[in-house]
Design a protein around this motif. Structure first.
Motif, PDB file in Angstrom:
ATOM      1  N   PHE A  54      -8.414 -30.646   3.197  1.00 51.14           N
ATOM      2  CA  PHE A  54      -9.091 -31.929   3.336  1.00 51.14           C
ATOM      3  C   PHE A  54      -9.538 -32.202   4.778  1.00 51.14           C
ATOM      4  CE2 PHE A  54      -9.356 -36.510   3.828  1.00 51.14           C
ATOM      5  CZ  PHE A  54     -10.060 -36.899   2.696  1.00 51.14           C
ATOM      6  N   ASP A  55      -8.651 -32.025   5.740  1.00 57.54           N
ATOM      7  CA  ASP A  55      -8.981 -32.330   7.141  1.00 57.54           C
ATOM      8  C   ASP A  55     -10.104 -31.442   7.659  1.00 57.54           C
ATOM      9  OD1 ASP A  55      -7.101 -34.312   7.181  1.00 57.54           O
ATOM     10  OD2 ASP A  55      -5.526 -33.081   8.092  1.00 57.54           O
TER      11      ASP A  55
ATOM     12  N   PHE B 254     -15.667 -30.913   9.484  1.00 58.55           N
ATOM     13  CA  PHE B 254     -16.934 -30.182   9.431  1.00 58.55           C
ATOM     14  C   PHE B 254     -18.086 -31.120   9.092  1.00 58.55           C
ATOM     15  CE2 PHE B 254     -20.260 -27.593   7.627  1.00 58.55           C
ATOM     16  CZ  PHE B 254     -20.220 -26.412   8.359  1.00 58.55           C
ATOM     17  N   ALA B 255     -17.867 -32.035   8.143  1.00 58.31           N
ATOM     18  CA  ALA B 255     -18.924 -32.935   7.681  1.00 58.31           C
ATOM     19  C   ALA B 255     -19.226 -34.053   8.677  1.00 58.31           C
ATOM     20  CB  ALA B 255     -18.547 -33.530   6.332  1.00 58.31           C
TER      21      ALA B 255
ATOM     22  N   ALA C 177     -19.763 -29.061   3.123  1.00 54.79           N
ATOM     23  CA  ALA C 177     -18.391 -28.874   3.593  1.00 54.79           C
ATOM     24  C   ALA C 177     -17.437 -28.648   2.428  1.00 54.79           C
ATOM     25  CB  ALA C 177     -17.953 -30.092   4.403  1.00 54.79           C
ATOM     26  N   VAL C 178     -17.615 -29.430   1.355  1.00 58.23           N
ATOM     27  CA  VAL C 178     -16.765 -29.264   0.167  1.00 58.23           C
ATOM     28  C   VAL C 178     -16.997 -27.894  -0.465  1.00 58.23           C
ATOM     29  CG1 VAL C 178     -16.347 -30.103  -2.171  1.00 58.23           C
ATOM     30  CG2 VAL C 178     -16.608 -31.727  -0.294  1.00 58.23           C
ATOM     31  N   ALA C 179     -18.284 -27.533  -0.643  1.00 57.57           N
ATOM     32  CA  ALA C 179     -18.601 -26.263  -1.307  1.00 57.57           C
ATOM     33  C   ALA C 179     -18.087 -25.064  -0.521  1.00 57.57           C
ATOM     34  CB  ALA C 179     -20.113 -26.151  -1.498  1.00 57.57           C
TER      35      ALA C 179
ATOM     36  N   GLY D 187     -23.559 -20.518  10.299  1.00 57.18           N
ATOM     37  CA  GLY D 187     -22.366 -19.886  10.875  1.00 57.18           C
ATOM     38  C   GLY D 187     -21.206 -19.889   9.911  1.00 57.18           C
ATOM     39  N   LYS D 188     -21.028 -20.991   9.189  1.00 56.80           N
ATOM     40  CA  LYS D 188     -19.939 -21.085   8.212  1.00 56.80           C
ATOM     41  C   LYS D 188     -20.161 -20.116   7.061  1.00 56.80           C
ATOM     42  CE  LYS D 188     -16.272 -22.547   6.164  1.00 56.80           C
ATOM     43  NZ  LYS D 188     -14.954 -22.132   6.675  1.00 56.80           N
ATOM     44  N   MET D 189     -21.422 -19.997   6.585  1.00 55.19           N
ATOM     45  CA  MET D 189     -21.703 -19.050   5.504  1.00 55.19           C
ATOM     46  C   MET D 189     -21.435 -17.616   5.964  1.00 55.19           C
ATOM     47  SD  MET D 189     -24.910 -20.361   3.217  1.00 55.19           S
ATOM     48  CE  MET D 189     -26.029 -20.807   4.523  1.00 55.19           C
ATOM     49  N   GLY D 190     -21.760 -17.328   7.232  1.00 50.95           N
ATOM     50  CA  GLY D 190     -21.456 -16.010   7.781  1.00 50.95           C
ATOM     51  C   GLY D 190     -19.967 -15.738   7.793  1.00 50.95           C
TER      52      GLY D 190
END
Length: 419
Positions: free
Chosen positions: A147-148, A153-154, A178-180, A207-210
């Motif tokens: 959760f945090d 991130f969002a 962020a949830v996905a 960057g997160k998808m990477g």
């Protein structure tokens, strides 16, 4: 255990399109509806085989699409508007059923297809995080553990207990992504929805998808018209054209084919006549791809261009930007006079030693005295990290250009002291 996480066989999706009858107006009275319904009922009674009305048409959004996705692959799905990309993702996400064919999926899917997907507008951001996690099949403890990270991130801490119907589109997408991305799906599906966010958010999401793909080994299906982002993130590509799978290969081959034919009609079988950039990449002296440059590194910008009709005043050039500030420009006018063929490659060495630490993007254009044939404000991007001896001793290069020339020291100390 099979390494295939998604298997698609002969997939097709058909829609029935309704057309307004010629000469009819937008206004329809109740008596007309009743009369038309009675007429259709009588026609179907006397001719039961007539299932489709004369003012309707079959439209295949997808037809005979087959491919496999390996576990941990990052797939870029590209094609023109209306090629069937979003329809394919909706079927894979189980939002809509296929008309023909079948799909086999060996993992939990998280999808981000459009603003608001999976969110209830009356619920708060906090409640929607738990709702989405439950839909993905996660326990309350698993969601609580992540959760945090999701909220950070969002960047919606202040609005976490506000109904999401009051969120801006950017806030909505930030929270949805962020949830996905954080609730540990085996498969992450992302459509062009990221274009809603600003440049900083898009960079953060890419960057997160990477990280999801490379560090966590999960599978990503990514639809975007930003070919630079697709090339950087994906290893494999799928090219759709008019609802059919045209090419399934490495991402550079797929992106090159898309660029080669994007200016011609709706078919990928005809040769393109548009002068344009086909590919731009950054290489070292051994022709290996680069994304992060060190101060002592040799780096070359490689331009693959298609010239439809060569003219003496034709020019190819680029501008290097840092934080949307132009750093330097270069033109290939003299080098273009001896192009060996229509599709040619040009390269130029970058003065890396003059660049300060930071992120850069390359904007390019092909033009002559009368017109611009092709212009792109995001051909490629890279980062410079200065690891020089001077920086380790505390030197701080500010601005855009790092001047590394030798200083001239005046050895006549008497003149200095006397003044």
């Amino acid at each position: 255990m099979s390494d295939t996480i998604i298997k698609v066989e002969n997939l097709g999706k058909k829609y029935i399109l309704g057309h307004q009858k010629e000469g009819s107006s937008n206004y329809v009275a109740l008596r007309d509806v009743i009369a038309e319904g009675t007429k259709s009922l009588i026609e179907s009674f006397y001719n039961p085989k007539s299932k489709v009305q004369k003012n309707t048409e079959e439209f295949w959004a997808l037809q005979d699409v087959s491919f496999e996705v390996k576990r941990g692959e990052v797939i870029g799905i590209i094609g023109r508007n209306g090629a069937g990309k979003s329809t394919l993702l909706k079927i894979l996400s189980r939002i809509t059923e296929p008309t023909t064919g079948k799909i086999e999926i060996g993992g939990r899917i998280a999808s981000l297809l459009e603003v608001g997907t999976g969110f209830h507008p009356e619920l708060t951001g906090r409640e929607n995080i738990y709702l989405n996690g439950a839909i993905l099949g996660m326990s309350r403890e698993e969601i609580k553990r992540k959760f945090d990270e999701i909220v950070a991130f969002a960047e919606v801490e202040k609005f976490l207990d506000t109904p999401v119907k009051r969120y801006s589109s950017g806030m909505y997408v930030r929270l949805a992504f962020a949830v996905a991305a954080h609730l540990e799906p085996e498969i992450l599906i992302v459509d062009e929805v990221l274009a809603v966010g600003d440049a900083a958010f898009q960079k953060k999401c890419l960057g997160k998808m990477g990280d999801v793909a490379k560090k966590e080994g999960r599978t990503v299906l990514f639809v975007s018209h930003n070919l630079a982002a697709v090339r950087n993130l994906c290893s494999v590509g799928i090219l759709l054209s008019s609802g059919k799978l045209f090419l399934h290969s490495d991402i550079n081959s797929v992106a090159d084919k898309y660029l080669l034919d994007m200016f011609e009609g709706t078919s990928f079988s005809r040769k393109n006549s548009g002068t344009r950039f086909m590919r731009v990449s950054l290489k070292d002296e051994h022709n290996k791809d680069l994304k992060i440059l060190g101060i002592e590194q040799k780096a070359y910008l490689n331009f693959k261009v298609f010239i439809a009709n060569y003219k003496e005043d034709l020019n190819v050039g680029f501008t290097l930007y840092k934080n949307d500030i132009p750093v330097l420009s270069a033109s290939a006018l003299d080098s273009l006079q001896k192009l060996p063929k229509e599709s040619s490659e040009l390269k130029i060495q970058l003065p890396v030693h003059l660049l300060t630490t930071g992120d850069y993007r390359v904007e390019g254009a092909i033009w002559d005295q009368n017109q611009i044939y092709h212009q792109d404000d995001y051909l490629t991007s890279f980062r410079v990290e200065r690891n020089s001896f001077l920086e380790t001793r505390g030197a701080n290069y500010r601005g855009i250009i790092a001047l590394t020339a030798d200083w001239i020291v005046d050895s006549d100390k008497k003149n200095v002291i006397n003044q």
